[in-house]
Design a protein around this motif. Structure first.
Motif, PDB file in Angstrom:
ATOM      1  N   PRO A  98       3.240  27.807  -4.841  1.00 57.27           N
ATOM      2  CA  PRO A  98       1.906  27.247  -5.096  1.00 57.27           C
ATOM      3  C   PRO A  98       0.864  27.656  -4.055  1.00 57.27           C
ATOM      4  CG  PRO A  98       3.558  25.588  -5.532  1.00 57.27           C
ATOM      5  CD  PRO A  98       4.277  26.750  -4.918  1.00 57.27           C
ATOM      6  N   SER A  99       1.256  27.772  -2.802  1.00 56.79           N
ATOM      7  CA  SER A  99       0.293  28.170  -1.770  1.00 56.79           C
ATOM      8  C   SER A  99      -0.173  29.597  -1.988  1.00 56.79           C
ATOM      9  CB  SER A  99       0.918  28.027  -0.380  1.00 56.79           C
ATOM     10  OG  SER A  99       2.086  28.820  -0.270  1.00 56.79           O
ATOM     11  N   SER A 100       0.729  30.496  -2.382  1.00 58.56           N
ATOM     12  CA  SER A 100       0.364  31.881  -2.623  1.00 58.56           C
ATOM     13  C   SER A 100      -0.562  31.996  -3.836  1.00 58.56           C
ATOM     14  CB  SER A 100       1.623  32.728  -2.840  1.00 58.56           C
ATOM     15  OG  SER A 100       1.298  34.057  -3.151  1.00 58.56           O
ATOM     16  N   ILE A 101      -0.287  31.221  -4.872  1.00 60.21           N
ATOM     17  CA  ILE A 101      -1.137  31.235  -6.072  1.00 60.21           C
ATOM     18  C   ILE A 101      -2.515  30.676  -5.747  1.00 60.21           C
ATOM     19  CG2 ILE A 101      -1.408  30.223  -8.371  1.00 60.21           C
ATOM     20  CD1 ILE A 101       1.726  30.329  -8.502  1.00 60.21           C
ATOM     21  N   LEU A 102      -2.563  29.594  -4.987  1.00 62.55           N
ATOM     22  CA  LEU A 102      -3.838  29.023  -4.562  1.00 62.55           C
ATOM     23  C   LEU A 102      -4.625  30.025  -3.721  1.00 62.55           C
ATOM     24  CD1 LEU A 102      -5.755  26.588  -4.312  1.00 62.55           C
ATOM     25  CD2 LEU A 102      -4.411  25.845  -2.330  1.00 62.55           C
ATOM     26  N   GLY A 103      -3.941  30.752  -2.852  1.00 63.09           N
ATOM     27  CA  GLY A 103      -4.607  31.748  -2.035  1.00 63.09           C
ATOM     28  C   GLY A 103      -5.175  32.888  -2.857  1.00 63.09           C
ATOM     29  N   SER A 104      -4.521  33.237  -3.964  1.00 65.99           N
ATOM     30  CA  SER A 104      -4.997  34.335  -4.806  1.00 65.99           C
ATOM     31  C   SER A 104      -6.246  33.957  -5.588  1.00 65.99           C
ATOM     32  CB  SER A 104      -3.893  34.773  -5.776  1.00 65.99           C
ATOM     33  OG  SER A 104      -2.802  35.354  -5.089  1.00 65.99           O
ATOM     34  N   VAL A 108      -8.298  24.863  -6.303  1.00 66.93           N
ATOM     35  CA  VAL A 108      -7.264  24.004  -6.871  1.00 66.93           C
ATOM     36  C   VAL A 108      -7.336  24.001  -8.394  1.00 66.93           C
ATOM     37  CG1 VAL A 108      -6.495  21.607  -7.069  1.00 66.93           C
ATOM     38  CG2 VAL A 108      -7.102  22.548  -4.825  1.00 66.93           C
ATOM     39  N   GLY A 109      -8.559  23.917  -8.935  1.00 74.84           N
ATOM     40  CA  GLY A 109      -8.717  23.882 -10.387  1.00 74.84           C
ATOM     41  C   GLY A 109      -8.205  25.139 -11.057  1.00 74.84           C
ATOM     42  N   ALA A 110      -8.566  26.298 -10.496  1.00 80.11           N
ATOM     43  CA  ALA A 110      -8.098  27.561 -11.067  1.00 80.11           C
ATOM     44  C   ALA A 110      -6.586  27.680 -10.968  1.00 80.11           C
ATOM     45  CB  ALA A 110      -8.775  28.730 -10.367  1.00 80.11           C
ATOM     46  N   SER A 111      -6.022  27.182  -9.869  1.00 81.49           N
ATOM     47  CA  SER A 111      -4.573  27.221  -9.692  1.00 81.49           C
ATOM     48  C   SER A 111      -3.872  26.393 -10.771  1.00 81.49           C
ATOM     49  CB  SER A 111      -4.212  26.700  -8.294  1.00 81.49           C
ATOM     50  OG  SER A 111      -2.813  26.684  -8.114  1.00 81.49           O
ATOM     51  N   LEU A 112      -4.377  25.176 -11.025  1.00 79.36           N
ATOM     52  CA  LEU A 112      -3.762  24.329 -12.056  1.00 79.36           C
ATOM     53  C   LEU A 112      -3.911  24.958 -13.441  1.00 79.36           C
ATOM     54  CD1 LEU A 112      -4.875  20.761 -10.867  1.00 79.36           C
ATOM     55  CD2 LEU A 112      -2.582  21.752 -10.769  1.00 79.36           C
ATOM     56  N   MET A 113      -5.065  25.595 -13.700  1.00 77.80           N
ATOM     57  CA  MET A 113      -5.262  26.248 -14.995  1.00 77.80           C
ATOM     58  C   MET A 113      -4.269  27.394 -15.190  1.00 77.80           C
ATOM     59  SD  MET A 113      -7.531  24.634 -16.725  1.00 77.80           S
ATOM     60  CE  MET A 113      -6.743  23.180 -15.997  1.00 77.80           C
ATOM     61  N   THR A 272      -2.453  39.053 -10.510  1.00 72.08           N
ATOM     62  CA  THR A 272      -1.373  38.948  -9.529  1.00 72.08           C
ATOM     63  C   THR A 272      -0.842  37.529  -9.453  1.00 72.08           C
ATOM     64  OG1 THR A 272      -2.368  40.734  -8.228  1.00 72.08           O
ATOM     65  CG2 THR A 272      -0.756  39.338  -7.114  1.00 72.08           C
ATOM     66  N   ALA A 273      -1.750  36.548  -9.472  1.00 72.19           N
ATOM     67  CA  ALA A 273      -1.316  35.149  -9.436  1.00 72.19           C
ATOM     68  C   ALA A 273      -0.557  34.777 -10.702  1.00 72.19           C
ATOM     69  CB  ALA A 273      -2.525  34.233  -9.255  1.00 72.19           C
ATOM     70  N   THR A 274      -0.984  35.330 -11.845  1.00 67.36           N
ATOM     71  CA  THR A 274      -0.293  35.036 -13.105  1.00 67.36           C
ATOM     72  C   THR A 274       1.121  35.576 -13.089  1.00 67.36           C
ATOM     73  OG1 THR A 274      -2.397  35.087 -14.299  1.00 67.36           O
ATOM     74  CG2 THR A 274      -0.391  35.285 -15.616  1.00 67.36           C
ATOM     75  N   PHE A 275       1.314  36.762 -12.479  1.00 69.64           N
ATOM     76  CA  PHE A 275       2.668  37.290 -12.333  1.00 69.64           C
ATOM     77  C   PHE A 275       3.551  36.280 -11.603  1.00 69.64           C
ATOM     78  CE2 PHE A 275       1.126  41.828 -12.795  1.00 69.64           C
ATOM     79  CZ  PHE A 275       1.834  42.054 -13.956  1.00 69.64           C
ATOM     80  N   SER A 328      -4.348  18.844   2.051  1.00 74.75           N
ATOM     81  CA  SER A 328      -5.616  19.514   1.793  1.00 74.75           C
ATOM     82  C   SER A 328      -5.374  20.966   1.380  1.00 74.75           C
ATOM     83  CB  SER A 328      -6.498  19.475   3.042  1.00 74.75           C
ATOM     84  OG  SER A 328      -5.943  20.298   4.057  1.00 74.75           O
ATOM     85  N   LYS A 329      -6.407  21.563   0.839  1.00 79.26           N
ATOM     86  CA  LYS A 329      -6.331  22.953   0.412  1.00 79.26           C
ATOM     87  C   LYS A 329      -5.952  23.871   1.572  1.00 79.26           C
ATOM     88  CE  LYS A 329      -9.463  26.513  -1.416  1.00 79.26           C
ATOM     89  NZ  LYS A 329     -10.819  26.741  -1.969  1.00 79.26           N
ATOM     90  N   GLU A 330      -6.558  23.636   2.724  1.00 74.72           N
ATOM     91  CA  GLU A 330      -6.291  24.480   3.892  1.00 74.72           C
ATOM     92  C   GLU A 330      -4.851  24.330   4.363  1.00 74.72           C
ATOM     93  OE1 GLU A 330      -8.868  22.466   3.523  1.00 74.72           O
ATOM     94  OE2 GLU A 330     -10.363  24.041   3.144  1.00 74.72           O
ATOM     95  N   GLU A 331      -4.316  23.123   4.353  1.00 72.89           N
ATOM     96  CA  GLU A 331      -2.934  22.906   4.775  1.00 72.89           C
ATOM     97  C   GLU A 331      -1.949  23.590   3.840  1.00 72.89           C
ATOM     98  OE1 GLU A 331      -3.062  18.551   6.971  1.00 72.89           O
ATOM     99  OE2 GLU A 331      -3.168  18.649   4.794  1.00 72.89           O
ATOM    100  N   ILE A 332      -2.231  23.547   2.552  1.00 77.36           N
ATOM    101  CA  ILE A 332      -1.334  24.187   1.586  1.00 77.36           C
ATOM    102  C   ILE A 332      -1.346  25.697   1.771  1.00 77.36           C
ATOM    103  CG2 ILE A 332      -0.956  24.638  -0.869  1.00 77.36           C
ATOM    104  CD1 ILE A 332      -1.941  21.801  -1.418  1.00 77.36           C
ATOM    105  N   LEU A 333      -2.533  26.258   2.023  1.00 71.56           N
ATOM    106  CA  LEU A 333      -2.634  27.703   2.216  1.00 71.56           C
ATOM    107  C   LEU A 333      -1.842  28.168   3.428  1.00 71.56           C
ATOM    108  CD1 LEU A 333      -6.413  28.325   1.393  1.00 71.56           C
ATOM    109  CD2 LEU A 333      -4.431  29.036   0.048  1.00 71.56           C
ATOM    110  N   LYS A 334      -1.727  27.316   4.427  1.00 78.30           N
ATOM    111  CA  LYS A 334      -0.998  27.681   5.643  1.00 78.30           C
ATOM    112  C   LYS A 334       0.492  27.382   5.547  1.00 78.30           C
ATOM    113  CE  LYS A 334      -4.978  26.860   8.671  1.00 78.30           C
ATOM    114  NZ  LYS A 334      -5.516  26.005   9.773  1.00 78.30           N
ATOM    115  N   SER A 335       0.909  26.709   4.489  1.00 82.91           N
ATOM    116  CA  SER A 335       2.299  26.251   4.408  1.00 82.91           C
ATOM    117  C   SER A 335       3.269  27.376   4.084  1.00 82.91           C
ATOM    118  CB  SER A 335       2.430  25.154   3.355  1.00 82.91           C
ATOM    119  OG  SER A 335       2.190  25.675   2.063  1.00 82.91           O
ATOM    120  N   GLY A 336       2.785  28.480   3.485  1.00 78.72           N
ATOM    121  CA  GLY A 336       3.667  29.602   3.154  1.00 78.72           C
ATOM    122  C   GLY A 336       4.717  29.202   2.138  1.00 78.72           C
TER     123      GLY A 336
END
Length: 570
Positions: A98-104, A108-113, A272-275, A328-336
């Motif tokens: 999820p963090s990689s998809i969110l980063g791409s 958050v909304g686009a990630s859930l979609m 790439t995120a869809t993959f 938070s969004k930033e914490e998830i992005l750093k979680s790897g």
């Protein structure tokens, strides 16, 4: 050793007569003569009505009765098949990517979609595979469907699929995630070679589990699948509690107020995120690979497929909402790759974080066990078809040594897994592996869906126990084309998500792997026979464990008398 020697090809000159092209009772290695199993259910409804009524549809050289011979027989019911799908889908993806998809995609909304889109695409794909699987209820999945549609040039589709299945048929990422999370739980640093050592131990254990104790392997696989459902349900319920405001999380709704803020505008980012999302959903076709082991395969497939994917899709979407509620969004992005551990750490503290790391590790282990179970059957089906493999295909197609489980097929799966675990650095390898695995599969999906339309046009009256609604097929086709083209468009950050590697590299690697299959086929079917003056002649053999295989012999091509010029002739 003597049990292995009987699988090696004979050193005698392989020249066969015309009448031996379709021999099904060949004797070898001092065995008693055996014949392929006859259709004992001739008075009943055939196992494969489509090919029984139209033999031209038969994929490969073997009939369905011959293809299903050997091994443990049909022992998987609806419950096991549903868990086979659940266990394959729920692995490392929902806990790690999820963090990689969110980063791409940037929001958050686009990630859930994208998770919703992945669910829709997967269901469309599932219905396409249901039509194929009920028409051809035999093991092999895409191998069978490509053979049924793309019959010429002969064996080209089989060899291209084999190249992809063998080279990219590894289970390295799940082993790496297991190792990383176990080290976190133990409080040790994730040293590169420690991670690799544990990962190698995992893949070796799973190979021996399925190869030597097949029934125990199925029980362990089912048990871990149930365990994963329970863990995700716990994550979902915990997320509801967090959203209610009764935990230490100060503002659980912060990520949902401006959910689409920061969304990417690059089609490459979304492709790439869809993959990665589709990789997280990968496994809805898992039963199609093992249908020779399934009781009442047509009925079971139609029930287990939608049920297994539906369970996973609901849990996936709710689990993502739980993650976004707790951090938070930033914490998830750093979680790897430890986003699930971050979730429990934020809600329950460090001790619970370590406990969840164990749960995630067991989930990854269950995924490795499930993937390996199906991959071994695919490798066995490829070997049964007679494609050229080192030391001949008899050994690789067999159920040696137990007579019930394809340990040789497991070894084929083991070799690339070990290479991928050892060779690249895990931090770069994990996201790149997800991308590389996804692209060739999309190429195969494109040919599968095009083949479905071709079969509908060419064989409109063929028996189809399940028929997919055509708009689903069109949508799946459009998505496959988009996912093949979009990755070549430059991403918004200019580098993609696997720096320092070029953003388009995984596409080129995937295409190169498919091209390698074409070269393999050309060498086997055209170049070598032409250079050495022989032709390939197929025949059927029955192995000691009852498995029926296709074996090719080299027959010397004799020049015609008319080709010889005699003195005095005009």
């Amino acid at each position: 050793m003597s049990s292995l020697l009987r699988f090696l090809p004979s050193r005698r000159k392989d020249e066969v007569d015309e009448q031996n092209v379709e021999v099904s009772d060949t004797k070898y290695s001092g065995e008693k003569e055996k014949s392929p199993p006859s259709d004992t259910n001739s008075s009943l409804e055939p196992l494969e009505p489509a090919t029984s009524r139209d033999p031209d549809l038969n994929p490969g050289n073997l009939t369905i009765e011959e293809d299903a011979a050997g091994g443990m027989g049909r022992h998987l019911g609806v419950f096991s098949c549903t868990l086979l799908i659940v266990g394959r889908i729920i692995g490392t993806g929902i806990f790690s990517t999820p963090s990689s998809i969110l980063g791409s995609v940037g929001s958050v909304g686009a990630s859930l979609m994208l998770w919703v889109l992945g669910f829709v695409l997967s269901f469309c794909g599932l219905f396409v595979w249901l039509e194929y699987g009920t028409m051809f209820p035999r093991s092999g999945g895409e191998k069978v469907y490509l053979e049924a549609v793309y019959k010429k040039p002969k064996y080209l589709a089989t060899v291209i699929f084999a190249t992809n299945a063998i080279i990219l048929g590894f289970t390295a990422s799940g082993c790496i995630v297991f190792a990383s999370n176990i080290l976190v739980a133990a409080g040790h640093a994730a040293d590169r070679w420690v991670v690799r050592g544990i990962a190698l131990g995992v893949i070796a254990f799973v190979t021996l589990l399925h190869g030597l104790t097949p029934r125990l392997g199925v029980w362990v696989m089912n048990g871990l699948s149930v365990f994963k459902i329970v863990i995700l349900l716990f994550v979902v319920v915990t997320g509801w509690v967090v959203l209610s405001g009764h935990t230490r999380i100060e503002d659980p709704h912060v990520n949902f107020r401006h959910a689409f803020a920061g969304s990417s505008h690059s089609s490459n980012d979304y492709a790439t995120a869809t993959f990665k999302v589709l990789n997280a959903y990968a496994g809805w076709s898992n039963v199609n690979y093992v249908l020779n082991n399934v009781k009442n395969p047509v009925r079971t497939l139609k029930i287990a497929g939608p049920l297994g994917l539906g369970i996973c899709a609901v849990l996936y979407l709710l689990a993502n909402i739980s993650y976004f509620a707790a951090a938070s969004k930033e914490e998830i992005l750093k979680s790897g790759v430890t986003v699930a551990s971050l979730f429990f750490g934020k809600v329950f503290g460090a001790k619970a974080q370590k406990a969840l790391s164990v749960f995630v590790a067991l989930s990854a282990l269950g995924n490795v066990i499930t993937v390996t179970f199906a991959a071994a059957r695919i490798n066995q089906e490829l070997a049964k078809e007679g494609i050229p493999l080192p030391f001949g295909n008899k050994f690789w197609a067999s159920n040696w040594p137990t007579g019930k489980s394809p340990l040789p097929g497991l070894i084929i799966h083991l070799i690339p897994s070990v290479i991928v675990i050892i060779a690249p650095p895990p931090s770069v390898a994990y996201p790149f592996i997800l991308d590389v695995e996804g692209y060739p599969q999309q190429i195969i999906n494109l040919f599968i869906i095009v083949g479905l339309f071709w079969l509908r046009w060419k064989k409109p009256h063929a028996v189809r126990p399940f028929k997919v609604w055509w708009p689903f097929s069109v949508f799946f086709l459009a998505a496959a084309v988009f996912l093949l083209v979009a990755p070549f468009i430059k991403p918004s950050n200019g580098v993609g998500d696997t720096p320092p590697l070029p953003y388009y590299l995984y596409c080129l690697v995937g295409i190169a792997i498919m091209a390698t299959g074409v070269l393999w086929w050309a060498g086997w079917r055209i170049l070598l026979p032409k250079v050495f003056g022989y032709e390939l002649v197929p025949r059927k053999e029955v192995l000691e464990d009852g498995t029926v295989i296709t074996v090719f012999s080299n027959r010397k091509v004799q020049k015609k008398d008319s080709d010889t010029f005699l003195p005095g002739e005009s």
